[in-house]
Design a protein around this motif. Structure first.
Motif, PDB file in Angstrom:
ATOM      1  N   ASP A   1       9.074  31.716  82.414  1.00  0.00           N
ATOM      2  CA  ASP A   1       7.562  31.141  83.379  1.00  0.00           C
ATOM      3  C   ASP A   1       6.896  30.290  82.393  1.00  0.00           C
ATOM      4  OD1 ASP A   1       6.434  33.163  82.197  1.00  0.00           O
ATOM      5  OD2 ASP A   1       5.654  34.185  83.638  1.00  0.00           O
ATOM      6  N   THR A   2       6.662  30.639  80.638  1.00  0.00           N
ATOM      7  CA  THR A   2       5.485  30.195  80.024  1.00  0.00           C
ATOM      8  C   THR A   2       6.021  28.925  79.213  1.00  0.00           C
ATOM      9  OG1 THR A   2       6.708  31.507  77.776  1.00  0.00           O
ATOM     10  CG2 THR A   2       4.741  32.023  79.246  1.00  0.00           C
ATOM     11  N   LEU A   3       7.791  28.277  79.886  1.00  0.00           N
ATOM     12  CA  LEU A   3       8.095  27.080  78.963  1.00  0.00           C
ATOM     13  C   LEU A   3       8.243  25.764  80.452  1.00  0.00           C
ATOM     14  CD1 LEU A   3      10.743  26.036  77.499  1.00  0.00           C
ATOM     15  CD2 LEU A   3      12.094  27.065  78.804  1.00  0.00           C
ATOM     16  N   CYS A   4       7.048  25.068  79.413  1.00  0.00           N
ATOM     17  CA  CYS A   4       6.179  24.063  80.012  1.00  0.00           C
ATOM     18  C   CYS A   4       6.766  23.118  79.277  1.00  0.00           C
ATOM     19  CB  CYS A   4       5.022  24.188  80.584  1.00  0.00           C
ATOM     20  SG  CYS A   4       4.773  26.241  81.313  1.00  0.00           S
ATOM     21  N   ARG A   5       6.257  21.779  79.694  1.00  0.00           N
ATOM     22  CA  ARG A   5       6.261  20.489  79.887  1.00  0.00           C
ATOM     23  C   ARG A   5       5.327  20.435  78.687  1.00  0.00           C
ATOM     24  NH1 ARG A   5       6.528  15.089  83.286  1.00  0.00           N
ATOM     25  NH2 ARG A   5       6.511  13.614  81.586  1.00  0.00           N
TER      26      ARG A   5
ATOM     27  N   LYS B   1       4.309  32.157  73.052  1.00  0.00           N
ATOM     28  CA  LYS B   1       5.127  32.684  74.127  1.00  0.00           C
ATOM     29  C   LYS B   1       6.395  32.682  74.371  1.00  0.00           C
ATOM     30  CE  LYS B   1       1.206  34.106  76.350  1.00  0.00           C
ATOM     31  NZ  LYS B   1      -0.560  33.895  77.684  1.00  0.00           N
ATOM     32  N   ALA B   2       6.759  31.362  75.101  1.00  0.00           N
ATOM     33  CA  ALA B   2       7.771  30.657  75.091  1.00  0.00           C
ATOM     34  C   ALA B   2       9.208  30.925  74.649  1.00  0.00           C
ATOM     35  CB  ALA B   2       7.703  29.525  76.056  1.00  0.00           C
TER      36      ALA B   2
ATOM     37  N   ILE C   1      12.289  33.878  74.809  1.00  0.00           N
ATOM     38  CA  ILE C   1      14.018  32.647  73.998  1.00  0.00           C
ATOM     39  C   ILE C   1      14.701  33.852  73.187  1.00  0.00           C
ATOM     40  CG2 ILE C   1      14.711  31.041  73.293  1.00  0.00           C
ATOM     41  CD1 ILE C   1      12.130  29.543  74.478  1.00  0.00           C
ATOM     42  N   ARG C   2      13.437  33.480  71.792  1.00  0.00           N
ATOM     43  CA  ARG C   2      14.235  34.531  70.418  1.00  0.00           C
ATOM     44  C   ARG C   2      14.690  36.310  70.930  1.00  0.00           C
ATOM     45  NH1 ARG C   2      13.105  37.805  66.540  1.00  0.00           N
ATOM     46  NH2 ARG C   2      14.432  37.073  64.025  1.00  0.00           N
ATOM     47  N   GLY C   3      14.028  36.701  71.718  1.00  0.00           N
ATOM     48  CA  GLY C   3      14.174  37.608  72.193  1.00  0.00           C
ATOM     49  C   GLY C   3      15.404  37.948  73.296  1.00  0.00           C
TER      50      GLY C   3
END
Length: 381
Positions: A64-68, A77-78, A82-84
């Protein structure tokens, strides 16, 4: 044993979403175990449908933190999330799509030592800027650094997009692979006269349309400038814009002020795009820049002639004088002249309709796109 493939995309709507959905749908699932890390703020019905279709067979991971928008706190945070996920999955291949996921996903993969990382920009952010502003230089530096240090190959959706990157020194030519955006041969045949009646369009009207988001890249201002000039010459024209976007209200206001609102139809987002393409006499694209627009490929598949601005992407779909006309971007009178010619010369319009469909079959079928991308995936293993 299957090979783990992770697709990462912030947006899963419009052209990028269509591309990602096609990869999910058509990639060889006997060979690949597919994971999709995706944003949740820009989705559409296609992505919802593909999640249902492949539930239990493809793993979908929302972030949900992956935003434009660029937001350092959210982006950090994103990145961590993603890394995790990448660390937990242990992928053989990572393929990132568009700018935001292209940055965060590639850095995350690089930090974990993942070697097989691919990237599809779907039009570089730099393409919308003609001068070396600080913002453009910043984007260029990021693309150049990540292409060199964190990307096995970049898949470009057009030769022009590839050449743009090569000319700017993003990487050497052999780093880039062109895989055209493509479609299945399936097209829904509809009754255009019924839709024309439903919309209240006069039977004798000549319909010019576009399917796109209403935002800067698609340059809707020029679409409606062309509409105004055509209507001044012939009141039997009608114009349809399929799609929504941040410029919707502004464009409606412009059309009212210009006195053409009654001849323009803003129909919003539609699932049945083929029905509108079957209705259009001409597809008009006025874009400032493109990667390679799916909507023009859809227009060819629907045997709809195209008039388009002569920009990267458009000029690989449209061969001027064959399946439509190209006009110099910003030169709206040239666009007007091209559409008028197609209206007046029915034989030419029919010829271009047939040529467009033949061009689709030759260069833009889904099997061609998938086989090329799969080959580079498999050759990297």
């Amino acid at each position: 044993m299957k090979h783990k493939l992770v697709l990462i995309a912030e947006t899963v709507m419009d052209g990028v979403g269509k591309h990602v959905v096609d990869l999910i749908d058509y990639l060889d699932k006997s060979f690949f175990e597919i994971y999709v890390i995706h944003g949740i703020h820009r989705t559409d019905y296609r992505f919802s449908e593909i999640k249902l279709k492949w539930a239990g067979k493809v793993t979908f991971i929302p972030v949900d933190t992956l935003c434009r928008e660029i937001d350092p706190v959210n982006d950090l945070k994103a990145f961590r999330e993603i890394r995790g996920h990448l660390k937990a999955i242990g992928p053989d291949i990572v393929h990132c799509h568009s700018s935001k996921a292209g940055v965060l996903g590639r850095i995350a993969a690089k930090s974990l030592g993942i070697q097989r990382v691919f990237y599809t920009p779907h039009a570089y952010a730099m393409q919308g800027q003609s001068h070396w502003t600080p913002k453009r230089r910043f984007y260029w530096l990021i693309e150049k650094t990540l292409a060199h240090f964190a990307t096995r190959h970049t898949f470009n959706v057009s030769e022009g997009e590839k050449q743009f990157a090569v000319d700017l020194g993003v990487e050497k030519s052999d780093h880039f692979v062109v895989a055209y955006n493509a479609l299945s041969g399936d097209v829904t045949h509809t009754n255009p006269e019924a839709l024309k009646k439903e919309l209240g369009i006069p039977e004798e009207a000549f319909v010019v349309g576009c399917v796109a988001r209403l935002f800067y890249q698609k340059n809707p201002e020029d679409f409606f400038k062309i509409a105004k000039l055509l209507l001044e010459e012939d009141p039997n024209y009608r114009f349809i814009w399929v799609g929504t976007g941040e410029m919707m209200d502004a464009m409606k206001a412009w059309c009212r002020e210009a006195g053409i609102y009654s001849a323009v139809y803003f129909v919003g987002h539609r699932k049945n795009v083929d029905a509108y393409l079957n209705l259009f006499d001409v597809f008009l694209s006025t874009s400032h820049y493109e990667g390679l627009p799916y909507t023009l490929v859809e227009a060819m598949r629907a045997s709809c002639p195209i008039v388009a601005s002569d920009v990267v992407g458009n000029n690989e779909v449209v061969i001027s004088g064959v399946n439509g006309f190209l006009y110099a971007a910003g030169k709206v009178q040239s666009g007007v002249n091209a559409i008028n010619r197609l209206k007046m010369e029915e034989g030419l319009k029919c010829q271009m309709s047939e040529s467009g469909y033949n061009r689709f079959q030759e260069f833009f079928t889904i099997d061609q796109m998938i086989s090329k991308i799969e080959k580079f995936y498999k050759d990297s293993l």
